[in-house]
Design a protein around this motif. Sequence first.
Motif, PDB file in Angstrom:
ATOM      1  N   GLY A  80     -21.119  -1.855   0.078  1.00 49.31           N
ATOM      2  CA  GLY A  80     -20.667  -0.755   1.106  1.00 49.31           C
ATOM      3  C   GLY A  80     -19.158  -0.780   1.561  1.00 49.31           C
ATOM      4  N   TRP A  81     -18.444  -1.864   1.222  1.00 52.53           N
ATOM      5  CA  TRP A  81     -17.194  -1.978   1.544  1.00 52.53           C
ATOM      6  C   TRP A  81     -16.528  -0.880   0.704  1.00 52.53           C
ATOM      7  CZ3 TRP A  81     -15.207  -7.766   1.266  1.00 52.53           C
ATOM      8  CH2 TRP A  81     -15.175  -8.466   2.432  1.00 52.53           C
ATOM      9  N   ASN A  82     -15.468  -0.295   1.443  1.00 55.98           N
ATOM     10  CA  ASN A  82     -14.597   0.289   0.526  1.00 55.98           C
ATOM     11  C   ASN A  82     -13.376  -0.599  -0.305  1.00 55.98           C
ATOM     12  OD1 ASN A  82     -12.438  -0.060   2.394  1.00 55.98           O
ATOM     13  ND2 ASN A  82     -12.973   1.861   3.582  1.00 55.98           N
ATOM     14  N   PHE A  83     -12.403   0.061  -1.097  1.00 60.14           N
ATOM     15  CA  PHE A  83     -11.699  -1.058  -1.945  1.00 60.14           C
ATOM     16  C   PHE A  83     -10.388  -1.488  -0.897  1.00 60.14           C
ATOM     17  CE2 PHE A  83      -7.857  -1.462  -4.417  1.00 60.14           C
ATOM     18  CZ  PHE A  83      -8.211  -2.402  -5.270  1.00 60.14           C
ATOM     19  N   LYS A  84     -10.246  -0.646   0.194  1.00 61.09           N
ATOM     20  CA  LYS A  84      -9.244  -1.273   0.954  1.00 61.09           C
ATOM     21  C   LYS A  84      -9.938  -2.519   1.531  1.00 61.09           C
ATOM     22  CE  LYS A  84      -6.278   0.255   4.754  1.00 61.09           C
ATOM     23  NZ  LYS A  84      -6.217   1.336   5.753  1.00 61.09           N
ATOM     24  N   GLN A  85     -11.015  -2.499   2.237  1.00 56.99           N
ATOM     25  CA  GLN A  85     -11.837  -3.923   2.635  1.00 56.99           C
ATOM     26  C   GLN A  85     -11.674  -4.929   1.960  1.00 56.99           C
ATOM     27  OE1 GLN A  85     -15.078  -1.372   3.950  1.00 56.99           O
ATOM     28  NE2 GLN A  85     -14.832  -2.242   6.001  1.00 56.99           N
ATOM     29  N   MET A  86     -11.904  -4.505   0.512  1.00 52.60           N
ATOM     30  CA  MET A  86     -12.058  -5.617  -0.632  1.00 52.60           C
ATOM     31  C   MET A  86     -10.739  -6.124  -0.701  1.00 52.60           C
ATOM     32  SD  MET A  86     -12.766  -5.121  -4.695  1.00 52.60           S
ATOM     33  CE  MET A  86     -12.482  -6.515  -5.668  1.00 52.60           C
ATOM     34  N   ARG A  87      -9.514  -5.529  -0.867  1.00 56.26           N
ATOM     35  CA  ARG A  87      -8.515  -5.774  -1.088  1.00 56.26           C
ATOM     36  C   ARG A  87      -7.812  -6.932  -0.057  1.00 56.26           C
ATOM     37  NH1 ARG A  87      -3.259  -2.713  -4.142  1.00 56.26           N
ATOM     38  NH2 ARG A  87      -2.175  -4.786  -4.581  1.00 56.26           N
ATOM     39  N   SER A  88      -8.263  -6.412   1.117  1.00 60.10           N
ATOM     40  CA  SER A  88      -7.916  -7.112   2.244  1.00 60.10           C
ATOM     41  C   SER A  88      -8.371  -8.454   2.309  1.00 60.10           C
ATOM     42  CB  SER A  88      -8.194  -6.289   3.702  1.00 60.10           C
ATOM     43  OG  SER A  88      -7.410  -5.133   3.717  1.00 60.10           O
ATOM     44  N   ALA A  89      -9.729  -8.760   1.939  1.00 56.60           N
ATOM     45  CA  ALA A  89     -10.410  -9.696   1.909  1.00 56.60           C
ATOM     46  C   ALA A  89      -9.609 -10.689   1.067  1.00 56.60           C
ATOM     47  CB  ALA A  89     -11.733  -9.645   1.494  1.00 56.60           C
ATOM     48  N   ILE A  90      -9.338 -10.092  -0.382  1.00 59.13           N
ATOM     49  CA  ILE A  90      -8.705 -10.980  -1.193  1.00 59.13           C
ATOM     50  C   ILE A  90      -7.446 -11.486  -0.760  1.00 59.13           C
ATOM     51  CG2 ILE A  90      -8.075 -10.839  -3.584  1.00 59.13           C
ATOM     52  CD1 ILE A  90     -10.314  -9.177  -4.668  1.00 59.13           C
ATOM     53  N   ASP A  91      -6.631 -10.654  -0.345  1.00 62.47           N
ATOM     54  CA  ASP A  91      -5.346 -10.805  -0.054  1.00 62.47           C
ATOM     55  C   ASP A  91      -5.389 -12.099   1.256  1.00 62.47           C
ATOM     56  OD1 ASP A  91      -4.404  -9.197  -1.505  1.00 62.47           O
ATOM     57  OD2 ASP A  91      -3.920  -7.495  -0.051  1.00 62.47           O
ATOM     58  N   HIS A 113      -1.727 -15.073  -5.123  1.00 65.30           N
ATOM     59  CA  HIS A 113      -1.727 -13.661  -5.003  1.00 65.30           C
ATOM     60  C   HIS A 113      -0.864 -12.923  -5.840  1.00 65.30           C
ATOM     61  CE1 HIS A 113      -4.373 -13.975  -1.607  1.00 65.30           C
ATOM     62  NE2 HIS A 113      -3.861 -14.929  -1.049  1.00 65.30           N
ATOM     63  N   ASP A 114      -1.155 -12.600  -7.030  1.00 64.22           N
ATOM     64  CA  ASP A 114      -0.199 -12.017  -7.970  1.00 64.22           C
ATOM     65  C   ASP A 114       0.003 -10.534  -7.888  1.00 64.22           C
ATOM     66  OD1 ASP A 114       0.422 -14.714  -9.279  1.00 64.22           O
ATOM     67  OD2 ASP A 114      -1.185 -14.673 -10.315  1.00 64.22           O
ATOM     68  N   THR A 115      -1.074 -10.103  -7.343  1.00 67.31           N
ATOM     69  CA  THR A 115      -0.993  -8.582  -7.264  1.00 67.31           C
ATOM     70  C   THR A 115      -0.526  -7.874  -5.911  1.00 67.31           C
ATOM     71  OG1 THR A 115      -3.089  -8.405  -5.843  1.00 67.31           O
ATOM     72  CG2 THR A 115      -3.324  -8.460  -8.490  1.00 67.31           C
ATOM     73  N   THR A 116       0.194  -8.921  -5.236  1.00 64.09           N
ATOM     74  CA  THR A 116       0.935  -8.577  -3.795  1.00 64.09           C
ATOM     75  C   THR A 116       1.941  -7.467  -4.372  1.00 64.09           C
ATOM     76  OG1 THR A 116       0.303 -10.595  -2.866  1.00 64.09           O
ATOM     77  CG2 THR A 116       2.200  -9.215  -1.853  1.00 64.09           C
ATOM     78  N   GLY A 117       1.933  -6.419  -3.661  1.00 60.52           N
ATOM     79  CA  GLY A 117       3.027  -5.336  -3.800  1.00 60.52           C
ATOM     80  C   GLY A 117       2.762  -4.259  -4.796  1.00 60.52           C
ATOM     81  N   LEU A 118       1.445  -4.441  -5.557  1.00 55.60           N
ATOM     82  CA  LEU A 118       1.144  -3.460  -6.596  1.00 55.60           C
ATOM     83  C   LEU A 118       0.296  -2.558  -5.867  1.00 55.60           C
ATOM     84  CD1 LEU A 118      -0.340  -5.868  -9.662  1.00 55.60           C
ATOM     85  CD2 LEU A 118       1.910  -4.759  -9.542  1.00 55.60           C
ATOM     86  N   SER A 119       0.675  -1.398  -6.465  1.00 53.85           N
ATOM     87  CA  SER A 119      -0.270  -0.177  -6.066  1.00 53.85           C
ATOM     88  C   SER A 119      -1.456  -0.111  -6.619  1.00 53.85           C
ATOM     89  CB  SER A 119       0.660   1.093  -6.412  1.00 53.85           C
ATOM     90  OG  SER A 119       0.154   1.313  -7.946  1.00 53.85           O
TER      91      SER A 119
END
Length: 331
Positions: A117-128, A135-141
């Motif tokens: 039920g998370w959206n991708f924004k929540q998932m990405r915040s948890a990973i960040d 964190h190799d995806t920092t700054g990537l769209s």
Amino acid sequence: MASLKKFFVFCTLLLILIAAGAGWTFMRWIDAPLEVGKSIDFTIKPGSNIRSASRQLVDAGVPVHPYLFEALARIMGKAGSLKAGSFELQAQETPQQLLRKIVEGKFSLTNLSIIEGWNFKQMRSAIDAHHSIKHDTTGLSDRDLLTKIGSKYTHPEGLFFPDTYLFAKNSSDIQVYQQAHQAMLNRLDEAWKNRAQNLPYKEPYQALIMASIIEKETGQASERGMIASVFVNRLRSGMLLQTDPTVIYGMGDKFQGNIRRRDLTTDTPYNTYMRAGLPPTPIALPGLDALKAALNPEPSNAYYFVARGNGTSQFSENLNDHNRAVNKYQR
């Protein structure tokens, strides 16, 4: 001459005794627990030889003599077999066990939970925010991130399977995204192969969109099949889906916790009160049960449902019955 011979014999015996003592001490050392009060995290850098690896152990606080550890690795023929990565020295481990752990690549593991039920924004915040991930995806769209993990899609929503993932500490977040993405593709493919007949989906991605709506609409896990039935019946008959979670998703950061009447009449690509059919993308990360429900809905003639206020829903086959249910449970 005799005295010189005796001296030579004495020196030889002394050297033998010293060597034997050193060997005995060394053998005791390799099987003696290292004195640590708690576990110690350490990392062996890529490309490290045994000498630099031994020094990295000492620098991390591992109570091991670097030259003895190097000698142990060389004697056992493991000096060239070290694995790079993050490890953890446990209390009571011996130098020999420590070497075996590094050679066998028994990395120190951590975990990350991605919630249904998370959206991708929540998932990405948890990973960040995860402290044990690189964190190799920092700054990537979002689009660049998908390209980085080799995905064919351009919108990330719904493409990652919610689960708890184990991985070695200091793994790249790219690896985490790849693992979760491949897991979703595998689950979706399996569910698609086992789908019911005559569903209103042209491709698996549409089923993924439906599964995400079911995930957000379901208050009671046992009702997923009936929720799916309502939306599938609506798609088949050409009715609007009219589901609030899609409207909320389309509002983005404008949503402040309450959905108002004017929100239902404000057009966005996700406003299923105004636009027919499925929204253009998923709206959340659906779990396995939601995927199965989307592709195997319960047989029914229901077109409506309303929350009873206790986590369950009242399903109706016609508008009159639905309006009565709304008056009973919502007013």
